[in-house]
Design an enzyme around this catalytic site. Structure first.
Site, PDB file in Angstrom:
ATOM      1  N   CYS A 141       2.882  50.953  -9.100  1.00  0.00           N
ATOM      2  CA  CYS A 141       2.956  50.918 -10.568  1.00  0.00           C
ATOM      3  C   CYS A 141       3.299  52.300 -11.132  1.00  0.00           C
ATOM      4  O   CYS A 141       4.152  52.438 -12.019  1.00  0.00           O
ATOM      5  CB  CYS A 141       1.635  50.418 -11.135  1.00  0.00           C
ATOM      6  N   HIS A 221      -2.838  53.264 -16.710  1.00  0.00           N
ATOM      7  CA  HIS A 221      -2.684  54.681 -16.341  1.00  0.00           C
ATOM      8  C   HIS A 221      -2.015  55.400 -17.516  1.00  0.00           C
ATOM      9  O   HIS A 221      -1.276  54.785 -18.287  1.00  0.00           O
ATOM     10  CB  HIS A 221      -1.751  54.839 -15.143  1.00  0.00           C
TER      11      HIS A 221
HETATM   12  P1  NAD Z   1      -5.683  42.210  -4.689  1.00  0.00           P
HETATM   13  O1  NAD Z   1      -6.836  42.629  -3.869  1.00  0.00           O
HETATM   14  O2  NAD Z   1      -5.875  41.895  -6.141  1.00  0.00           O
HETATM   15  O3  NAD Z   1      -4.999  40.932  -4.039  1.00  0.00           O
HETATM   16  C1  NAD Z   1      -4.730  40.839  -2.662  1.00  0.00           C
HETATM   17  C2  NAD Z   1      -4.874  39.382  -2.243  1.00  0.00           C
HETATM   18  O4  NAD Z   1      -4.528  39.249  -0.877  1.00  0.00           O
HETATM   19  C3  NAD Z   1      -6.304  38.846  -2.392  1.00  0.00           C
HETATM   20  O5  NAD Z   1      -6.242  37.564  -2.980  1.00  0.00           O
HETATM   21  C4  NAD Z   1      -6.813  38.783  -0.932  1.00  0.00           C
HETATM   22  O6  NAD Z   1      -7.754  37.754  -0.761  1.00  0.00           O
HETATM   23  C5  NAD Z   1      -5.524  38.466  -0.216  1.00  0.00           C
HETATM   24  N1  NAD Z   1      -5.503  38.797   1.217  1.00  0.00           N
HETATM   25  C6  NAD Z   1      -6.221  39.746   1.867  1.00  0.00           C
HETATM   26  N2  NAD Z   1      -5.892  39.751   3.181  1.00  0.00           N
HETATM   27  C7  NAD Z   1      -4.926  38.812   3.344  1.00  0.00           C
HETATM   28  C8  NAD Z   1      -4.166  38.357   4.454  1.00  0.00           C
HETATM   29  N3  NAD Z   1      -4.327  38.888   5.681  1.00  0.00           N
HETATM   30  N4  NAD Z   1      -3.271  37.348   4.288  1.00  0.00           N
HETATM   31  C9  NAD Z   1      -3.069  36.796   3.052  1.00  0.00           C
HETATM   32  N5  NAD Z   1      -3.770  37.203   1.945  1.00  0.00           N
HETATM   33  C10 NAD Z   1      -4.672  38.198   2.097  1.00  0.00           C
HETATM   34  O7  NAD Z   1      -4.580  43.356  -4.500  1.00  0.00           O
HETATM   35  P2  NAD Z   1      -3.436  43.757  -5.525  1.00  0.00           P
HETATM   36  O8  NAD Z   1      -3.990  44.677  -6.532  1.00  0.00           O
HETATM   37  O9  NAD Z   1      -2.699  42.542  -5.967  1.00  0.00           O
HETATM   38  O10 NAD Z   1      -2.520  44.659  -4.578  1.00  0.00           O
HETATM   39  C11 NAD Z   1      -1.560  44.098  -3.719  1.00  0.00           C
HETATM   40  C12 NAD Z   1      -0.522  45.150  -3.393  1.00  0.00           C
HETATM   41  O11 NAD Z   1       0.116  45.544  -4.607  1.00  0.00           O
HETATM   42  C13 NAD Z   1      -1.058  46.438  -2.757  1.00  0.00           C
HETATM   43  O12 NAD Z   1      -0.074  46.969  -1.907  1.00  0.00           O
HETATM   44  C14 NAD Z   1      -1.230  47.357  -3.959  1.00  0.00           C
HETATM   45  O13 NAD Z   1      -1.197  48.717  -3.618  1.00  0.00           O
HETATM   46  C15 NAD Z   1      -0.009  46.951  -4.776  1.00  0.00           C
HETATM   47  N6  NAD Z   1      -0.117  47.238  -6.208  1.00  0.00           N
HETATM   48  C16 NAD Z   1      -1.271  47.011  -6.894  1.00  0.00           C
HETATM   49  C17 NAD Z   1      -1.336  47.313  -8.229  1.00  0.00           C
HETATM   50  C18 NAD Z   1      -2.584  47.118  -9.017  1.00  0.00           C
HETATM   51  O14 NAD Z   1      -2.842  47.885  -9.936  1.00  0.00           O
HETATM   52  N7  NAD Z   1      -3.416  46.150  -8.741  1.00  0.00           N
HETATM   53  C19 NAD Z   1      -0.212  47.821  -8.899  1.00  0.00           C
HETATM   54  C20 NAD Z   1       0.982  47.972  -8.191  1.00  0.00           C
HETATM   55  C21 NAD Z   1       1.014  47.696  -6.834  1.00  0.00           C
END
Ligand code: NAD
Length: 335
Positions: A141, A221
């Protein structure tokens, strides 16, 4: 033409938003989402009509919870043209072997390293680099927010040097495990932070350095930017340049905080109150002794969502012109 089949592996903060953004496009569709736990998000996914897949050893638990599992994660991957991996940072890299075995294209998120995909993506900055590629990483992000302002400034005036301080939200609003809840945390203490260097995975020639602190907030942020430009320009020129960008919103009208930006997102009827654009305070855009300064706020849960849609379009070569893909994505999402 038949629609591109997209699977979402990891249906959390980012995954559920990407699923909904893909659903409103006319050239791609969701063929399934993968959930490891039968929690409320899995219930909602099923209610929305998404087929819910799960690891083989979780199928019974999913069925028992009243969410009929459509199959295993491997079954889902076998049906897809492209998988958007939205599992937590560091988990996604373990899935690469699954995608390679199935011969399916995959997109990872910013929590993974650049080397995993070999192509780090921001639609405005390097759409063409992702054309036809099998693996792409949509940058974080913060990196997305930085690329969206640095790229057009570099094209128009040449960027000599960027210095940025990132004031980061401590956790997402639904996250009850992370903090701080009553402190300001320099993070990392050893400088620079990784955020500036991450911009170089998208726009390699940019001279950029960054520092970051975590704050007890969940909303957005906030970046303080200081940029030296090659060519002379005025604050009015920069405002006009930003006003033309498809994913930048200039804000004023009494908005003095991230809280009010989030309220604006709800007031204009955005899904989940999301704010997909960089929000730049118009009045903060200042030239001082030839250097540019401004504040921007970044909604961490949603700014990368349209970028994932564009990455799918580039990898599947549905559209070769990045500007056209951006316009199409924005229109369908309702920017
Ligand atoms: P999150 O924890 O909200 O969601 C992740 C999901 O994946 C959960 O539902 C979890 O149960 C599931 N999961 C865990 N292990 C798994 C597996 N082995 N197989 C399938 N599903 C599985 O995480 P998020 O915030 O959505 O982040 C996901 C990615 O996006 C990360 O790389 C993060 O760095 C990136 N990201 C996050 C944000 C943010 O602010 N949340 C912003 C930009 C990028």
């Amino acid at each position: 033409m038949s629609k591109i089949k997209v699977a979402i592996n990891g249906y959390g903060t980012i995954g559920k938003r990407v699923a909904d953004a893909v659903t409103v496009q006319d050239d791609m569709e969701i063929i399934g989402i993968a959930k490891t736990k039968p929690n409320y998000e899995a219930f909602v996914a099923q209610k929305k009509g998404y087929d819910v897949y799960t690891p083989a050893d979780k199928i019974d638990a999913m069925n028992k919870a009243g969410i009929p599992a459509a199959g295993t994660i491997e079954d889902m991957i076998a049906k897809a043209d492209v998988v958007v991996d939205c599992t937590p940072g560091g988990v996604g890299e373990k899935n690469k072997v699954l995608y390679e075995k199935a011969g399916v294209k995959a997109i990872w998120q910013g929590g993974e390293e650049h080397e995993l995909a070999g192509c780090s993506f921001n639609a405005e900055s390097n759409y063409a680099e992702a054309l036809g590629r099998d693996f792409v990483r949509v940058v974080s992000c913060n990196t997305t927010g930085l690329c969206r302002v640095i790229y057009p400034l570099d094209q128009e005036y040449g960027v000599k040097k960027v210095r940025v301080t990132l004031m980061r939200r401590a956790a997402d609003p639904n996250d009850v495990k992370n903090g701080p809840i009553n402190a300001i945390v320099p993070n990392p203490i050893k400088l620079p932070s990784h955020h500036g260097p991450d911009v170089k995975t998208v726009i390699p020639h940019i001279n950029i350095t960054s520092t970051a602190v975590k704050l007890p907030t969940t909303l957005m942020h906030l970046h303080t930017l200081n940029i030296e430009l090659e060519k002379e320009c005025t604050a009015a020129d920069v405002k006009a340049l930003f006003a033309k960008q498809p994913r930048i919103r200039l804000i004023g009208q009494g908005i003095g905080s991230t809280a009010e930006i989030m309220e604006l997102g709800k007031d204009i009827g955005r899904p989940r109150g999301d704010m997909w654009e960089n929000c730049i305070w118009e009045d903060s855009i200042t030239m001082y002794e030839g250097e540019l300064y401004f504040f921007q706020a970044i909604h961490q849960e949603s700014d990368v969502i349209p970028e994932n849609v564009d990455a799918i379009r580039a990898m599947m070569e549905l559209e070769t012109d990045g500007a056209k893909s951006i316009a199409k994505t924005n229109k369908a999402m309702g920017f």
